[in-house]
Write a protein that holds these residues in place. Structure first.
Motif, PDB file in Angstrom:
ATOM      1  N   HIS A 320       0.833  -1.217   0.000  1.00 26.51           N
ATOM      2  CA  HIS A 320       0.000   0.000   0.000  1.00 26.51           C
ATOM      3  C   HIS A 320       0.858   1.253   0.000  1.00 26.51           C
ATOM      4  CE1 HIS A 320      -3.000  -2.925   1.602  1.00 26.51           C
ATOM      5  NE2 HIS A 320      -3.659  -2.340   0.622  1.00 26.51           N
ATOM      6  N   ILE A 321       0.622   2.104  -0.994  1.00 26.25           N
ATOM      7  CA  ILE A 321       1.389   3.332  -1.120  1.00 26.25           C
ATOM      8  C   ILE A 321       0.441   4.506  -0.908  1.00 26.25           C
ATOM      9  CG2 ILE A 321       2.991   4.634  -2.606  1.00 26.25           C
ATOM     10  CD1 ILE A 321       3.761   1.675  -2.151  1.00 26.25           C
ATOM     11  N   TYR A 322       0.681   5.271   0.138  1.00 24.33           N
ATOM     12  CA  TYR A 322      -0.180   6.414   0.420  1.00 24.33           C
ATOM     13  C   TYR A 322       0.426   7.653  -0.219  1.00 24.33           C
ATOM     14  CZ  TYR A 322      -2.794   3.324   3.376  1.00 24.33           C
ATOM     15  OH  TYR A 322      -3.574   2.289   3.817  1.00 24.33           O
ATOM     16  N   ASN A 323      -0.159   8.070  -1.325  1.00 26.25           N
ATOM     17  CA  ASN A 323       0.394   9.182  -2.103  1.00 26.25           C
ATOM     18  C   ASN A 323      -0.283  10.509  -1.722  1.00 26.25           C
ATOM     19  OD1 ASN A 323       1.985  10.426  -4.103  1.00 26.25           O
ATOM     20  ND2 ASN A 323       0.363  10.201  -5.630  1.00 26.25           N
ATOM     21  N   LYS A 324       0.290  11.581  -2.215  1.00 28.28           N
ATOM     22  CA  LYS A 324      -0.178  12.955  -1.981  1.00 28.28           C
ATOM     23  C   LYS A 324      -0.093  13.313  -0.488  1.00 28.28           C
ATOM     24  CE  LYS A 324      -3.227  12.664  -6.012  1.00 28.28           C
ATOM     25  NZ  LYS A 324      -4.395  13.150  -6.715  1.00 28.28           N
ATOM     26  N   ARG A 337       8.913  10.478  10.547  1.00 28.35           N
ATOM     27  CA  ARG A 337       8.685   9.236  11.282  1.00 28.35           C
ATOM     28  C   ARG A 337       9.018   8.035  10.399  1.00 28.35           C
ATOM     29  NH1 ARG A 337       3.693  10.304  13.405  1.00 28.35           N
ATOM     30  NH2 ARG A 337       2.649   9.333  11.652  1.00 28.35           N
ATOM     31  N   GLN A 338       8.660   8.164   9.140  1.00 31.29           N
ATOM     32  CA  GLN A 338       8.906   7.059   8.221  1.00 31.29           C
ATOM     33  C   GLN A 338      10.400   6.815   8.005  1.00 31.29           C
ATOM     34  OE1 GLN A 338       6.475   5.835   4.698  1.00 31.29           O
ATOM     35  NE2 GLN A 338       7.830   7.268   3.705  1.00 31.29           N
ATOM     36  N   PHE A 343      10.468   3.852  14.188  1.00 32.14           N
ATOM     37  CA  PHE A 343       9.038   4.120  14.183  1.00 32.14           C
ATOM     38  C   PHE A 343       8.344   3.719  12.888  1.00 32.14           C
ATOM     39  CE2 PHE A 343      10.769   7.136  17.264  1.00 32.14           C
ATOM     40  CZ  PHE A 343      10.005   6.761  18.368  1.00 32.14           C
ATOM     41  N   ALA A 344       9.141   3.439  11.882  1.00 31.86           N
ATOM     42  CA  ALA A 344       8.539   3.181  10.568  1.00 31.86           C
ATOM     43  C   ALA A 344       7.595   1.978  10.625  1.00 31.86           C
ATOM     44  CB  ALA A 344       9.641   2.932   9.555  1.00 31.86           C
ATOM     45  N   ASP A 345       6.456   2.141   9.974  1.00 32.91           N
ATOM     46  CA  ASP A 345       5.494   1.050   9.878  1.00 32.91           C
ATOM     47  C   ASP A 345       5.652   0.473   8.469  1.00 32.91           C
ATOM     48  OD1 ASP A 345       3.333  -0.530   9.412  1.00 32.91           O
ATOM     49  OD2 ASP A 345       1.822   0.997   9.846  1.00 32.91           O
ATOM     50  N   GLU A 346       6.171  -0.738   8.425  1.00 38.63           N
ATOM     51  CA  GLU A 346       6.552  -1.258   7.110  1.00 38.63           C
ATOM     52  C   GLU A 346       5.384  -1.716   6.236  1.00 38.63           C
ATOM     53  OE1 GLU A 346       9.573  -3.889   8.306  1.00 38.63           O
ATOM     54  OE2 GLU A 346      11.055  -2.289   8.287  1.00 38.63           O
ATOM     55  N   ALA A 365      10.967  -0.669   0.353  1.00 40.33           N
ATOM     56  CA  ALA A 365       9.805  -1.507   0.663  1.00 40.33           C
ATOM     57  C   ALA A 365       9.557  -2.521  -0.456  1.00 40.33           C
ATOM     58  CB  ALA A 365       8.575  -0.634   0.880  1.00 40.33           C
ATOM     59  N   ILE A 366       9.742  -2.080  -1.692  1.00 37.91           N
ATOM     60  CA  ILE A 366       9.552  -2.983  -2.832  1.00 37.91           C
ATOM     61  C   ILE A 366      10.564  -4.119  -2.756  1.00 37.91           C
ATOM     62  CG2 ILE A 366       9.818  -3.206  -5.348  1.00 37.91           C
ATOM     63  CD1 ILE A 366       8.815  -0.294  -5.557  1.00 37.91           C
TER      64      ILE A 366
END
Ligand SMILES: Nc1nc2c(ncn2[C@@H]2O[C@H](COP(=O)(O)OP(=O)(O)OP(=O)(O)O)[C@@H](O)[C@H]2O)c(=O)[nH]1
Ligand SMILES: [Mg+2]
Length: 430
Positions: A320-324, A337-338, A343-346, A365-366
Motif C-alpha cells: 500500500h502506497i499512500y500518495n499525496k 517518522r517514516q 518508528f517506521a510502519d513497514e 519496501a519494494i
C-alpha cells in the motif's frame, strides 16, 4: 473523429439515490460525476439529485424534479443531461423524449472518456469492444441511431461510424475485435516468456483513477508520461526499468503503469480490458497507490481491493502506497517518522510522487517485499573488517551503531545470504 464536436458542451448532472445513502457519500459521487463529465470535455452547469426509493420506472426521477430539470435545461440552453444511474433502454428513450435533448448515463459517459483517450491500436480495439458490448443489448429493431444524439459526449469512439449498424453486424465486429485482441495477447505472452528467462521482477501500479500512479511512474523512471487532474489520463500500459542502486547496486525491477479503476466500473470495460488487467495479475508485486488526501480514500481503497480480490490477487502481493502526503497537515512529521527505522510502519509507505519524497523508502519496501524471505539480522563485526559496500550488495542496511567495541549493523536479508556471509567472515550474527 468525423463528427463536429461542440466545445465544452453544456451538461446537467442528474442522480437518484437511495434515501439510506449518507450525504457525504452522495457529495463524493456527485463530485466524481462532475469530474467525469469534465474529463469528457463537458461543462457542468448544474447538478440535480433526489432521494427516492424505488426510483420511477419510466423516468427514474420523480415528476416534480423532472419538471424542474426541464425548465432549468431550457433556460440555460443545456445540451445534454448526464445521469449517474444506469438507464434502461426505455428510460433513456422516455427521458430523451421528455427533455428533448441528449440523455446519457454514467456508463456511456465513462466509455466516452475512454474513447477520447485511446491512442494505441490495442486501446482503440478495447474501447470499441466495450462500446459494442454496451450497445448490443440496447439495440432496438431498427438499430440504435447515434445521429439522434447529435454528436458530442456519449457518441465518440473508434468505432463510431459502425455503431449505427444492426445487431448482426455488431456481433460480427465484436468477434473480429476479440480475435485481434487475442493475437495481441499472444504476442505479449511470448514477450513475457522471454522476459522470465531474465529474472527481473515486474511491479505494477494499480489504483483508483487520479491517485497519482503516472506521477509515481515518472518519479521512478523519469519518463514523461501523460499526467493530468482529469480522470483516466492513462489508458495504454507502459513499462520501464528502474535501477535501485541506492539500495542494491546491481538490482533493478520493471515497473508498469496502467489504466485506473473507478467505483462501479462498467462491466463492459472490465471485459474489454482483460488483456491489460492480466498484466497486473502476472506481475510479481502490486503497488496499490492510494490518494490519502481524498476524503473518500477508504471507500476507494476498498473498491480497488475488491477488484484485486476478484482477480485472485492475494494481499501478500500488494504493497500500500499512500500518495499525496504533501497535502496532509502533518506531512513533515509523517515523513520524518517514516525515515526513522524505529518508528517506521513497514506495511504502508507514505510518499509525495509530485515532490519526489519517500521514493527511496518505497524502493526499499519494494525490495523487501519482493524478497519475502528477507528477515532482520544484526551483524556484529570488528570495525576494520567491515566493508559496508559489499554488504549492501546482498542486504538492506537498516542501521549501524557501536556496541561493545564492535560495529553492529542491522540488516534485512535472506537467511541464505546471511549464512554465506557468516561462513566467509565469521563474526556474530543475531
Ligand atoms: N499534491 C499532489 N498531487 C499529486 C501527487 N501525485 C499526483 N498528483 C496529481 O494528481 C493528479 C493525477 O495524477 P496522475 O499521475 O495522472 O494520476 P493517475 O493515477 O495516473 O490517474 P489516471 O491515469 O488518470 O487514472 C494530477 O493532477 C497530479 O499532478 C502528489 O504526490 N501530490
Ligand atoms: Mg495515469
Amino acid at each position: 473523429m468525423t463528427r463536429q464536436e461542440p466545445q465544452h458542451e453544456k451538461c446537467i448532472i442528474a442522480a437518484v439515490f437511495d434515501p439510506q445513502k449518507s450525504d457525504p457519500e452522495i457529495q463524493g459521487i456527485l463530485e466524481e460525476m462532475k469530474l467525469l463529465t469534465e474529463s469528457a470535455g463537458g461543462n457542468v452547469i448544474e447538478t440535480f439529485s433526489q432521494k427516492k426509493h424505488p426510483p420511477d420506472s419510466r423516468y427514474l426521477i420523480g415528476s416534480g424534479k423532472i419538471e424542474e430539470i426541464k425548465n432549468f435545461a431550457r433556460e440555460a440552453e443545456a445540451q445534454s443531461i448526464v445521469f449517474y444511474n444506469p438507464l434502461s433502454n426505455t428510460q433513456q428513450r422516455n427521458l430523451e423524449q421528455y427533455f428533448e435533448i441528449k440523455v446519457i448515463d454514467r456508463t456511456r459517459l465513462i466509455l466516452d472518456v475512454f474513447a477520447t483517450r485511446a491512442r494505441s491500436l490495442e486501446g482503440k480495439l478495447q474501447v470499441e469492444l466495450a462500446q459494442l458490448l454496451y450497445l448490443l443489448p440496447r439495440l432496438t429493431g431498427k438499430g440504435i441511431s447515434l445521429s439522434r444524439l447529435g454528436g458530442g459526449i456519449g457518441t465518440r469512439g473508434p468505432g463510431e461510424t459502425k455503431l449505427e449498424a444492426d445487431r448482426r453486424t455488431i456481433k460480427k465486429r465484436i468477434s473480429i475485435i476479440r480475435k485481434k485482441l487475442d493475437k495481441i495477447i499472444e504476442s505479449r505472452d511470448m514477450r513475457r516468456k522471454h522476459r522470465k528467462s531474465n529474472p527481473v521482477p515486474v511491479v505494477s501500479l494499480v489504483g483508483y483513477t487520479s491517485a497519482g500512479k503516472s506521477t509515481l511512474f515518472r518519479a521512478l523512471t523519469g519518463e514523461e508520461v501523460p499526467i493530468s487532474s482529469m480522470l483516466f489520463s492513462t489508458l495504454d500500459p507502459v513499462m520501464r526499468r528502474v535501477e535501485i542502486q541506492e539500495i542494491r547496486e546491481d538490482y533493478a525491477f520493471l515497473i508498469s503503469d496502467t489504466v485506473g479503476f473507478i467505483r462501479e466500473m462498467p462491466e463492459e470495460l472490465f471485459q474489454s480490458f482483460k488483456a491489460t488487467l492480466e498484466e497486473v495479475i502476472n506481475s510479481d508485486l502490486i503497488l496499490h497507490v492510494i490518494d490519502i488526501s481524498n476524503p473518500d480514500y477508504l471507500n476507494r481503497k476498498e473498491d480497488v481491493e475488491n477488484v484485486l480480490e476478484e482477480m485472485n490477487i492475494t494481499p501478500e502481493r500488494i504493497l500500500h502506497i499512500y500518495n499525496k502526503a504533501d497535502l496532509l497537515p502533518d506531512y513533515e512529521a509523517i515523513m520524518a517518522r517514516q525515515d526513522d527505522p524505529e518508528f517506521a510502519d513497514e506495511s504502508r509507505v507514505y510518499i509525495s510522487a509530485i515532490e519526489n519524497r519517500g521514493i527511496t523508502q518505497l524502493k526499499k519496501a519494494i525490495y523487501k517485499k519482493y524478497f519475502k524471505d528477507f528477515r532482520p539480522y544484526t551483524l556484529a563485526i570488528p570495525p576494520k573488517e567491515v566493508n559496508l559496500d559489499s554488504i549492501k550488495k546482498w542486504a538492506i542496511v537498516v542501521k549501524q551503531y557501536y556496541l561493545d567495541g564492535r560495529l553492529n549493523i542491522d540488516i534485512l536479508s535472506s537467511k541464505e545470504n546471511m549464512l554465506k556471509f557468516k561462513e566467509k567472515h565469521g563474526g556474530y550474527v543475531k
